[in-house]
Design a protein around this motif. Structure first.
Motif, PDB file in Angstrom:
ATOM      1  N   THR A 161      -7.343  -8.229   9.569  1.00 11.79           N
ATOM      2  CA  THR A 161      -6.446  -8.376   8.415  1.00 11.79           C
ATOM      3  C   THR A 161      -5.677  -7.075   8.232  1.00 11.79           C
ATOM      4  O   THR A 161      -6.028  -6.047   8.841  1.00 11.79           O
ATOM      5  CB  THR A 161      -7.248  -8.608   7.104  1.00 11.79           C
ATOM      6  OG1 THR A 161      -8.112  -7.483   6.895  1.00 11.79           O
ATOM      7  CG2 THR A 161      -8.070  -9.884   7.124  1.00 11.79           C
ATOM      8  N   GLY A 162      -4.709  -7.115   7.356  1.00  8.12           N
ATOM      9  CA  GLY A 162      -4.017  -5.878   6.995  1.00  8.12           C
ATOM     10  C   GLY A 162      -4.986  -4.888   6.372  1.00  8.12           C
ATOM     11  O   GLY A 162      -4.925  -3.679   6.638  1.00  8.12           O
ATOM     12  N   MET A 163      -5.895  -5.401   5.532  1.00 14.19           N
ATOM     13  CA  MET A 163      -6.867  -4.502   4.905  1.00 14.19           C
ATOM     14  C   MET A 163      -7.802  -3.878   5.945  1.00 14.19           C
ATOM     15  O   MET A 163      -8.218  -2.731   5.798  1.00 14.19           O
ATOM     16  CB  MET A 163      -7.689  -5.240   3.845  1.00 14.19           C
ATOM     17  CG  MET A 163      -6.914  -5.581   2.574  1.00 14.19           C
ATOM     18  SD  MET A 163      -5.781  -4.300   1.993  1.00 14.19           S
ATOM     19  CE  MET A 163      -6.876  -2.914   1.822  1.00 14.19           C
ATOM     20  N   TYR A 197       0.634  -1.537  -2.016  1.00 15.84           N
ATOM     21  CA  TYR A 197      -0.044  -2.839  -2.098  1.00 15.84           C
ATOM     22  C   TYR A 197      -1.340  -2.674  -2.906  1.00 15.84           C
ATOM     23  O   TYR A 197      -2.080  -1.701  -2.703  1.00 15.84           O
ATOM     24  CB  TYR A 197      -0.339  -3.302  -0.670  1.00 15.84           C
ATOM     25  CG  TYR A 197      -1.072  -4.609  -0.582  1.00 15.84           C
ATOM     26  CD1 TYR A 197      -0.425  -5.800  -0.887  1.00 15.84           C
ATOM     27  CD2 TYR A 197      -2.412  -4.656  -0.212  1.00 15.84           C
ATOM     28  CE1 TYR A 197      -1.095  -7.005  -0.812  1.00 15.84           C
ATOM     29  CE2 TYR A 197      -3.090  -5.857  -0.126  1.00 15.84           C
ATOM     30  CZ  TYR A 197      -2.423  -7.030  -0.429  1.00 15.84           C
ATOM     31  OH  TYR A 197      -3.093  -8.214  -0.357  1.00 15.84           O
ATOM     32  N   THR A 252      -4.551  -1.994  -1.079  1.00  9.82           N
ATOM     33  CA  THR A 252      -4.595  -0.656  -0.480  1.00  9.82           C
ATOM     34  C   THR A 252      -5.065   0.355  -1.521  1.00  9.82           C
ATOM     35  O   THR A 252      -5.926   1.195  -1.242  1.00  9.82           O
ATOM     36  CB  THR A 252      -3.204  -0.259   0.071  1.00  9.82           C
ATOM     37  OG1 THR A 252      -2.809  -1.221   1.042  1.00  9.82           O
ATOM     38  CG2 THR A 252      -3.219   1.116   0.692  1.00  9.82           C
ATOM     39  N   GLU A 298       4.570   3.528   2.010  1.00  7.07           N
ATOM     40  CA  GLU A 298       4.822   2.086   2.093  1.00  7.07           C
ATOM     41  C   GLU A 298       6.228   1.874   1.576  1.00  7.07           C
ATOM     42  O   GLU A 298       6.522   2.178   0.425  1.00  7.07           O
ATOM     43  CB  GLU A 298       3.791   1.341   1.238  1.00  7.07           C
ATOM     44  CG  GLU A 298       3.848  -0.165   1.413  1.00  7.07           C
ATOM     45  CD  GLU A 298       2.828  -0.873   0.509  1.00  7.07           C
ATOM     46  OE1 GLU A 298       1.666  -0.455   0.448  1.00  7.07           O
ATOM     47  OE2 GLU A 298       3.227  -1.844  -0.148  1.00  7.07           O
ATOM     48  N   ASN A 355       5.905  -2.575  -3.005  1.00  3.10           N
ATOM     49  CA  ASN A 355       5.487  -3.889  -3.460  1.00  3.10           C
ATOM     50  C   ASN A 355       5.010  -3.741  -4.900  1.00  3.10           C
ATOM     51  O   ASN A 355       4.065  -2.999  -5.132  1.00  3.10           O
ATOM     52  CB  ASN A 355       4.340  -4.324  -2.532  1.00  3.10           C
ATOM     53  CG  ASN A 355       3.780  -5.671  -2.864  1.00  3.10           C
ATOM     54  OD1 ASN A 355       4.280  -6.387  -3.704  1.00  3.10           O
ATOM     55  ND2 ASN A 355       2.696  -6.019  -2.194  1.00  3.10           N
ATOM     56  N   ASP A 381       3.097   1.874   6.216  1.00  2.15           N
ATOM     57  CA  ASP A 381       2.827   0.434   6.159  1.00  2.15           C
ATOM     58  C   ASP A 381       4.179  -0.265   6.280  1.00  2.15           C
ATOM     59  O   ASP A 381       5.012  -0.203   5.380  1.00  2.15           O
ATOM     60  CB  ASP A 381       2.141   0.097   4.824  1.00  2.15           C
ATOM     61  CG  ASP A 381       1.735  -1.371   4.719  1.00  2.15           C
ATOM     62  OD1 ASP A 381       2.403  -2.217   5.353  1.00  2.15           O
ATOM     63  OD2 ASP A 381       0.775  -1.672   3.996  1.00  2.15           O
ATOM     64  N   THR A 438       4.795  -3.522   6.757  1.00  5.48           N
ATOM     65  CA  THR A 438       4.642  -4.967   6.576  1.00  5.48           C
ATOM     66  C   THR A 438       5.898  -5.637   6.010  1.00  5.48           C
ATOM     67  O   THR A 438       6.265  -6.730   6.449  1.00  5.48           O
ATOM     68  CB  THR A 438       3.452  -5.238   5.616  1.00  5.48           C
ATOM     69  OG1 THR A 438       2.273  -4.700   6.196  1.00  5.48           O
ATOM     70  CG2 THR A 438       3.264  -6.715   5.357  1.00  5.48           C
ATOM     71  N   PHE A 439       6.532  -4.997   5.038  1.00  6.08           N
ATOM     72  CA  PHE A 439       7.619  -5.674   4.316  1.00  6.08           C
ATOM     73  C   PHE A 439       8.879  -5.894   5.147  1.00  6.08           C
ATOM     74  O   PHE A 439       9.623  -6.825   4.885  1.00  6.08           O
ATOM     75  CB  PHE A 439       7.967  -4.891   3.034  1.00  6.08           C
ATOM     76  CG  PHE A 439       7.280  -5.439   1.816  1.00  6.08           C
ATOM     77  CD1 PHE A 439       5.954  -5.831   1.866  1.00  6.08           C
ATOM     78  CD2 PHE A 439       7.965  -5.576   0.614  1.00  6.08           C
ATOM     79  CE1 PHE A 439       5.320  -6.347   0.749  1.00  6.08           C
ATOM     80  CE2 PHE A 439       7.343  -6.097  -0.514  1.00  6.08           C
ATOM     81  CZ  PHE A 439       6.013  -6.482  -0.451  1.00  6.08           C
ATOM     82  N   SER A 446       0.278  -5.789   7.975  1.00  6.02           N
ATOM     83  CA  SER A 446      -0.426  -7.033   7.722  1.00  6.02           C
ATOM     84  C   SER A 446       0.381  -8.065   8.501  1.00  6.02           C
ATOM     85  O   SER A 446       1.482  -8.436   8.100  1.00  6.02           O
ATOM     86  CB  SER A 446      -0.419  -7.364   6.229  1.00  6.02           C
ATOM     87  OG  SER A 446      -0.847  -8.701   6.061  1.00  6.02           O
ATOM     88  N   THR A 498      -0.287 -10.989   8.761  1.00  6.17           N
ATOM     89  CA  THR A 498      -0.320 -12.176   7.900  1.00  6.17           C
ATOM     90  C   THR A 498       1.085 -12.539   7.406  1.00  6.17           C
ATOM     91  O   THR A 498       1.379 -13.703   7.177  1.00  6.17           O
ATOM     92  CB  THR A 498      -1.174 -11.846   6.649  1.00  6.17           C
ATOM     93  OG1 THR A 498      -2.399 -11.262   7.047  1.00  6.17           O
ATOM     94  CG2 THR A 498      -1.428 -13.072   5.805  1.00  6.17           C
ATOM     95  N   LYS A 499       1.924 -11.537   7.250  1.00  6.99           N
ATOM     96  CA  LYS A 499       3.206 -11.710   6.582  1.00  6.99           C
ATOM     97  C   LYS A 499       4.304 -12.074   7.592  1.00  6.99           C
ATOM     98  O   LYS A 499       4.183 -13.075   8.254  1.00  6.99           O
ATOM     99  CB  LYS A 499       3.528 -10.450   5.777  1.00  6.99           C
ATOM    100  CG  LYS A 499       2.320  -9.888   4.986  1.00  6.99           C
ATOM    101  CD  LYS A 499       1.823 -10.822   3.908  1.00  6.99           C
ATOM    102  CE  LYS A 499       0.471 -10.416   3.316  1.00  6.99           C
ATOM    103  NZ  LYS A 499       0.359  -9.048   2.845  1.00  6.99           N
ATOM    104  N   GLY A 544      -4.084 -11.459   9.475  1.00 10.32           N
ATOM    105  CA  GLY A 544      -4.234 -10.536  10.586  1.00 10.32           C
ATOM    106  C   GLY A 544      -3.633  -9.189  10.254  1.00 10.32           C
ATOM    107  O   GLY A 544      -2.932  -9.033   9.249  1.00 10.32           O
ATOM    108  N   LEU A 550       3.179 -13.391   1.180  1.00  8.48           N
ATOM    109  CA  LEU A 550       4.618 -13.312   1.413  1.00  8.48           C
ATOM    110  C   LEU A 550       4.896 -13.426   2.901  1.00  8.48           C
ATOM    111  O   LEU A 550       3.986 -13.419   3.719  1.00  8.48           O
ATOM    112  CB  LEU A 550       5.145 -11.960   0.895  1.00  8.48           C
ATOM    113  CG  LEU A 550       4.495 -10.703   1.508  1.00  8.48           C
ATOM    114  CD1 LEU A 550       5.488  -9.946   2.374  1.00  8.48           C
ATOM    115  CD2 LEU A 550       3.968  -9.795   0.415  1.00  8.48           C
TER     116      LEU A 550
HETATM  117  C1  LIG Z   1      -0.665  -8.143   2.458  1.00 12.13           C
HETATM  118  C2  LIG Z   1      -0.489  -6.693   2.620  1.00 12.13           C
HETATM  119  C3  LIG Z   1      -1.539  -5.876   3.023  1.00 12.13           C
HETATM  120  C4  LIG Z   1      -2.936  -6.428   3.271  1.00 12.13           C
HETATM  121  O1  LIG Z   1      -2.930  -7.343   4.305  1.00 12.13           O
HETATM  122  P1  LIG Z   1      -3.983  -8.575   4.452  1.00 12.13           P
HETATM  123  O2  LIG Z   1      -3.581  -9.194   5.727  1.00 12.13           O
HETATM  124  O3  LIG Z   1      -3.804  -9.438   3.257  1.00 12.13           O
HETATM  125  O4  LIG Z   1      -5.342  -7.972   4.477  1.00 12.13           O
HETATM  126  C5  LIG Z   1      -1.294  -4.522   3.180  1.00 12.13           C
HETATM  127  N1  LIG Z   1      -0.088  -3.997   2.931  1.00 12.13           N
HETATM  128  C6  LIG Z   1       0.964  -4.758   2.528  1.00 12.13           C
HETATM  129  C7  LIG Z   1       2.276  -4.122   2.270  1.00 12.13           C
HETATM  130  C8  LIG Z   1       0.792  -6.123   2.340  1.00 12.13           C
HETATM  131  O5  LIG Z   1       1.816  -6.875   1.930  1.00 12.13           O
END
Ligand SMILES: *Cc1c(COP(=O)(O)O)cnc(C)c1O
Length: 384
Positions: free
Chosen positions: A73-75, A98, A101, A141, A145, A170, A172-173, A192, A194-195, A205, A324
């Motif tokens: 996961t991202g975490m 986040y 975090t 980051e 967020n 980070d 992710t965004f 993450s 996941t996004k 993931g 997201l």
């Molecule tokens: C969702 C998110 C995370 C954590 O990721 P997970 O996959 O939910 O564990 C970390 N940083 C940002 C910016 C996120 O949006």
């Protein structure tokens, strides 16, 4: 080669056994040895797996760095990176990161004697003044967020390096489609997946990327030691999602721009947070540092919590949910959902008011998204 070509081909080659064009899912915990001390590159999936390796190679190419590790996961990415530090170290972290975090940094920091200083990293002079011999990393980051504040990666990485600290971003965004932190001086990038990278809301993931032999080695060893590695099927899904990253990000952004413009004109809306709007205080930095503005839009309603609740209950396409970056649009309330774990005090410090609503703009038709919000906001104007 271009990013779209790389996103489809990097790390991927026709399967050697049967020529399958898509990377097979090696859903196996262990691998047979050919002879004593002789295996074909993989012995145990925690240490390495061919499906995961394809994703990792792909990600490293997209971010322009030397190594990537896919984690659960991202975490898990954040938690693994935290293990690079030891008791007595200090991390300077952006105060509107986040929520998860912030929670992890606080709890792990306390438990292991790593001091974590949350501060506004837009104030680079304050960051410079806060750096000490104990400071081992600046945690960045951007965009943030849920308020979409930007941080100047290049300037912060320069401060970090002058003090022998790491710049960790980070990403992710925006995903590597819209922001490439290594080209701006980052030492470590986390995601993450996941996004946006997976993009279809069907997997959680994460990934950790690095760009030096020392960090590549340390992070790889940590993931193997801690067991935070991603599972074969999950990595296959993310690899599949990435093939359409570029066209999806374009659509997310086009739609986000339409929605942001609509909200900015609406009488029930106090403020819109979107780096693509010229009214965004850091619009110039966005143009300079990013290759696009992304798909996240937040806005503050004029009314109180009743108005917020009404909007959250009224949308038909926007689903009330956290997370997201998926193809479908989502709406959520940071104060009671994604950022609840941050605590009221920390939220106030970061400027996340109770009237803030966050949108993850999907890739539906933009007219439908705007019409859905128009209808949901309609009732609220009357109350003011
Ligand atoms: C969702 C998110 C995370 C954590 O990721 P997970 O996959 O939910 O564990 C970390 N940083 C940002 C910016 C996120 O949006």
């Amino acid at each position: 080669m271009g990013l779209q070509t790389e996103s489809i081909h990097a790390g991927v080659s026709p399967d050697k056994a049967y020529g399958a064009i898509m990377t097979p899912i090696y859903q196996s915990s262990t691998f047979v040895f050919e002879d004593i001390g002789q295996h074909r590159g993989f012995d145990y999936t925690r240490s390495g797996n061919p499906t995961r390796k394809a994703l990792e190679e792909n990600l490293a190419v997209l971010e322009g760095c030397s190594a990537a590790v896919a984690v659960t996961t991202g975490m898990a990415a954040v938690a693994t990176v935290m293990h690079l530090f030891r008791t007595g170290d200090e991390i300077i972290c952006t105060d509107d990161c986040y929520g998860g975090t912030a929670r992890l940094m606080k709890t792990m920091g306390e438990q292991f004697g790593i001091s974590v200083v949350f501060m506004n990293l837009r104030d680079e002079q304050a960051v410079e003044a806060a750096m000490s011999a104990r400071t081992k990393a600046i945690w960045i980051e951007t965009p943030s967020n849920p308020l979409l504040n930007l941080l100047d990666i290049e300037a912060l990485a320069e401060i970090a390096h002058r003090h022998d600290a790491l710049a960790i971003v980070d990403n992710t965004f925006l995903s590597p489609m819209f922001q490439q932190p290594f080209s701006l001086g980052a030492d470590i990038v986390i995601h993450s997946t996941t996004k946006y990278l997976n993009g279809h809301s069907d997997v959680v993931g994460g990934a950790i990327l690095s760009n030096s032999p020392e960090l590549d080695e340390r992070i790889g060893a940590l993931v193997n030691t801690l067991g935070t590695c991603a599972q074969p099927f999950d990595t296959w899904l993310v690899l599949r999602g990435i093939k359409t990253l570029v066209p999806r990000m374009r659509l997310h952004e086009q739609n986000a721009m339409q929605v942001a413009r609509f909200l900015a004109e609406h009488s029930a809306v106090e403020r819109v947070f979107y780096p693509g709007l010229e009214s965004h205080p850091q619009h110039d930095l966005a143009r300079h540092q990013q290759k696009g503005f992304g798909g996240m839009v937040s806005f503050e309603l004029k009314g109180g919590i009743e108005e917020v609740n009404k909007v959250l209950r009224s949308t038909k396409i926007f689903a009330l949910a956290e997370s997201l970056g998926g193809v479908e649009s989502l709406i959520e309330h940071p104060a009671t959902m994604s950022h609840a774990s941050m605590g009221a005090e920390h939220r106030a410090l970061a400027g996340i008011g109770d009237g803030v609503i966050r949108l993850s703009i999907g890739i539906e038709d933009s007219e439908d998204l705007v019409a859905d919000l128009a209808e949901a906001l309609d009732g609220t104007t009357g109350h003011l």
